[in-house]
Design an enzyme around this catalytic site. Structure first.
Site, mmCIF file in Angstrom:
data_model
loop_
_atom_site.group_PDB
_atom_site.id
_atom_site.type_symbol
_atom_site.label_atom_id
_atom_site.label_comp_id
_atom_site.label_asym_id
_atom_site.label_seq_id
_atom_site.Cartn_x
_atom_site.Cartn_y
_atom_site.Cartn_z
ATOM 1 C CD GLU A 105 8.359 4.898 -9.603
ATOM 2 O OE1 GLU A 105 8.985 4.207 -8.435
ATOM 3 O OE2 GLU A 105 9.224 4.823 -10.658
ATOM 4 C CB CYS A 142 4.713 4.326 -2.159
ATOM 5 S SG CYS A 142 5.608 5.808 -2.817
HETATM 6 P P1 NAP Z 1 -4.265 1.103 -7.135
HETATM 7 O O1 NAP Z 1 -5.469 0.708 -6.452
HETATM 8 O O2 NAP Z 1 -3.159 0.036 -7.496
HETATM 9 O O3 NAP Z 1 -4.731 2.073 -8.076
HETATM 10 C C1 NAP Z 1 -3.758 2.946 -8.910
HETATM 11 C C2 NAP Z 1 -4.405 3.266 -10.171
HETATM 12 O O4 NAP Z 1 -4.623 2.045 -10.835
HETATM 13 C C3 NAP Z 1 -5.902 3.801 -10.190
HETATM 14 O O5 NAP Z 1 -5.666 5.025 -11.139
HETATM 15 C C4 NAP Z 1 -6.750 2.773 -10.482
HETATM 16 O O6 NAP Z 1 -8.013 3.138 -11.000
HETATM 17 C C5 NAP Z 1 -5.956 2.076 -11.571
HETATM 18 N N1 NAP Z 1 -6.550 0.639 -11.848
HETATM 19 C C6 NAP Z 1 -7.205 -0.066 -11.014
HETATM 20 N N2 NAP Z 1 -7.221 -1.207 -11.743
HETATM 21 C C7 NAP Z 1 -6.664 -1.161 -12.943
HETATM 22 C C8 NAP Z 1 -6.519 -1.856 -13.991
HETATM 23 N N3 NAP Z 1 -7.058 -3.269 -14.067
HETATM 24 N N4 NAP Z 1 -5.782 -1.545 -15.252
HETATM 25 C C9 NAP Z 1 -5.309 -0.369 -15.018
HETATM 26 N N5 NAP Z 1 -5.394 0.431 -14.156
HETATM 27 C C10 NAP Z 1 -6.072 0.051 -12.864
HETATM 28 O O7 NAP Z 1 -3.411 2.174 -5.951
HETATM 29 P P2 NAP Z 1 -4.000 3.207 -4.935
HETATM 30 O O8 NAP Z 1 -4.806 2.560 -3.931
HETATM 31 O O9 NAP Z 1 -4.617 4.377 -5.538
HETATM 32 O O10 NAP Z 1 -2.665 3.859 -4.375
HETATM 33 C C11 NAP Z 1 -1.879 3.134 -3.291
HETATM 34 C C12 NAP Z 1 -0.911 2.067 -3.727
HETATM 35 O O11 NAP Z 1 -0.046 2.923 -4.908
HETATM 36 C C13 NAP Z 1 0.060 1.637 -2.658
HETATM 37 O O12 NAP Z 1 0.379 0.268 -2.967
HETATM 38 C C14 NAP Z 1 1.198 2.385 -2.861
HETATM 39 O O13 NAP Z 1 2.275 2.011 -2.250
HETATM 40 C C15 NAP Z 1 1.519 2.798 -4.359
HETATM 41 N N6 NAP Z 1 2.181 3.959 -4.637
HETATM 42 C C16 NAP Z 1 3.465 3.746 -4.952
HETATM 43 C C17 NAP Z 1 4.276 4.837 -5.251
HETATM 44 C C18 NAP Z 1 5.776 4.807 -5.745
HETATM 45 O O14 NAP Z 1 6.175 5.845 -6.083
HETATM 46 N N7 NAP Z 1 6.233 3.621 -5.542
HETATM 47 C C19 NAP Z 1 3.842 6.170 -5.062
HETATM 48 C C20 NAP Z 1 2.547 6.267 -4.574
HETATM 49 C C21 NAP Z 1 1.748 5.199 -4.326
HETATM 50 P P3 NAP Z 1 -9.177 3.297 -9.936
HETATM 51 O O15 NAP Z 1 -8.724 4.194 -9.029
HETATM 52 O O16 NAP Z 1 -10.420 3.547 -10.868
HETATM 53 O O17 NAP Z 1 -9.443 1.997 -9.333
#
Ligand code: NAP
Length: 470
Positions: free
Chosen positions: A245, A279
């Site tokens: 997602e 998102c």
């Molecule tokens: P993110 O930076 O991609 O982080 C998401 C999660 O992934 C966090 O728990 C992060 O941990 C973890 N992570 C980071 N590096 C990783 C790796 N190498 N392997 C596995 N996991 C890893 O996203 P965010 O800034 O928290 O959230 C914003 C993004 O989420 C936006 O792009 C938004 O559009 C998207 N989003 C999508 C939806 C949907 O339903 N489509 C809903 C909500 C949000 P850390 O925090 O420890 O780095």
């Protein structure tokens, strides 16, 4: 708080500090998990998966039903936790708890509906001596990696269906907002989840992400977050099931027959809710050149009336972004667009993590504020002259999560629904709308697989085919 690992709450010397984005105060610390912790979590989750497999559908329903009740009882406290760690307003924090109650309740119901089907083998010319049916079985260990922006409900969208389907689950919450997920873990255990059926591993995704995702004992990875991390996880996960997602830069098309007052209200709800960190936030407002000026005038007034400030203040409509670096990034993208010829209609300033609600007009679709995911409290307005141009502009992106159109013309509405490449399509609403029961997920680089408990439980199971040779 401690993290929950191997059936107990554990601490570590190395910590992650959780800050209140509004005033920078320290809310709490959580342990920073190590690679060894990942190994222990997976080993424990394997035992948890066999404990879960022994439960009946009704027992799984009961655990989730009780979880929903406790979430509801703790609404105010959880709402405040969400607000303080993430920065959304207290009204939005309470709404997120209400949604989490729904998500978990719906998941509990799905535990009772994991049907298979019979296969008509005699529909083929030569098979007459067989009967068969499908069985849905749990995947085993599910890794649930969640983003910062809905720290409770998006965790529930993974944990609820995973447990409903009879899996164990390892939660890896976002490092900026781990407190809601830890509270949920506590509630699941109080509600009767087997001690090793849930793990909540706090730690940097950069450190624990790869070993967790690559571990062959993990059979399913469900991830919500950014496109780039999602792609990395797909590569690292190898041969296992994944649900992705991911992000978006959702368009809202405003046709010339739209009611401007309603569009302005929808732009504000859809574009500035949770300070634009959703998102499916409305980001690209693709507006008919016949009403472009009138819409911008009305939008300017509406956006200037948004009361931004302390998210715990009941009268405040928009809080800070999740951290100062994000406000700095959003502001740099806006300045870059203005430097390239876009017009700042209102807003454009920031202080710490508080970014002013901003409208930027005359945006070229190639500018970063339009073609990339902005994820902040600003909308980019671009004019169009006919519906084909509007749809082409809406589709001129690698993303495809949600889109909206305002029109009274059913032909335009249906053309939009058929031709815009998006997982969710809203007629007479902004794109930033989701009900927790609906199938929800993106096309193109916005992801794969669907959430919404009824759909997610399917993705949390494997299908076996059983053939009886008579
Ligand atoms: P993110 O930076 O991609 O982080 C998401 C999660 O992934 C966090 O728990 C992060 O941990 C973890 N992570 C980071 N590096 C990783 C790796 N190498 N392997 C596995 N996991 C890893 O996203 P965010 O800034 O928290 O959230 C914003 C993004 O989420 C936006 O792009 C938004 O559009 C998207 N989003 C999508 C939806 C949907 O339903 N489509 C809903 C909500 C949000 P850390 O925090 O420890 O780095």
């Amino acid at each position: 708080m401690k993290m929950y690992l191997g059936g107990e709450w554990v601490d570590r010397d190395e910590k992650i500090t959780v800050l209140n984005p509004y005033d920078g105060s320290v809310l709490d610390t959580v342990p920073s998990a190590s690679i060894e912790d990942v190994d222990s979590a997976v080993a424990s989750a394997e035992r948890g998966a066999s404990d879960m497999a022994k439960l009946t559908a009704y027992q799984r329903f009961e655990i989730l039903h009780r979880t929903a009740e406790i979430l509801s009882e703790r609404r105010e406290e959880l709402g405040r936790t969400i607000t303080m760690e993430e920065g959304k307003t207290i009204t939005e924090g309470r709404t997120e708890v209400d949604r989490a109650v729904q998500t978990i309740s719906l998941s509990g119901e799905e535990a009772k509906r994991l049907y298979g089907e019979s296969i008509p083998f005699d529909a083929a010319p030569s098979w007459t001596g067989q009967m068969g049916f499908t069985l849905r079985v749990p995947c085993g260990v599910v890794a649930a990696i969640s983003p910062f922006n809905f720290p409770l409900n998006l965790v529930c969208h993974k944990v609820g269906p995973a447990l409903a389907a009879g899996n164990s689950v390892i939660i890896k919450p976002a490092s900026d907002t781990p407190l809601s997920a830890l509270a949920l873990t506590e509630i699941l255990l109080e509600a009767g989840a087997p001690p090793e059926s849930v793990q909540c591993l706090t730690g940097s995704g950069g450190r624990v992400g790869d070993p967790l995702v690559a571990d062959p004992r993990v059979r399913k990875v469900t991830f919500t977050g950014s496109r780039d991390i999602g792609e990395r996880i797909c590569r690292t996960a190898g041969l296992k099931k994944v649900t992705m997602e991911l992000g978006s830069n959702s368009p809202l098309i405003v046709m010339p027959d739209a009611d401007i007052e309603k569009v302005v209200a929808a732009t504000i709800t859809s574009g500035f809710g949770n300070a634009g960190q959703v998102c499916i936030s409305a980001q690209r407002i693709i507006t008919s050149d016949r009403i472009y000026g009138d819409y911008l005038d009305a939008l300017k007034d509406g956006v200037e009336a948004i009361n931004a400030g302390d998210p715990l203040d009941e009268t405040v409509a928009m809080g800070p972004m999740v951290k100062t670096q994000e406000a700095v990034r959003v502001n740099a993208w806006l300045r870059e667009a203005v430097g390239a010829g876009a017009r700042m209609v209102t807003g454009g300033d920031y202080s710490g993590a508080m970014h002013a609600p901003t409208v930027i007009a005359d945006v070229d679709p190639d500018m970063k504020v339009s073609c990339d995911e902005l994820f902040g409290p600003a909308v980019a307005v671009t004019p169009f002259s006919d519906i084909d141009e509007a749809i082409a502009t809406a589709n001129d992106t690698n993303y495809g999560l949600s889109a909206g159109i305002f029109t009274q013309n059913v032909d335009w509405a249906m053309k939009f629904a058929q031709e815009v490449d998006s997982g969710n399509l809203h007629i007479n609403s902004g794109p930033g709308w989701r009900a927790d029961m609906m199938p929800y997920g993106g096309l193109k680089e916005s992801g794969m697989g669907k959430e919404g408990p009824r759909y997610a439980v399917q993705e949390m199971t494997e299908l076996k085919t059983v053939v009886i040779h008579l």
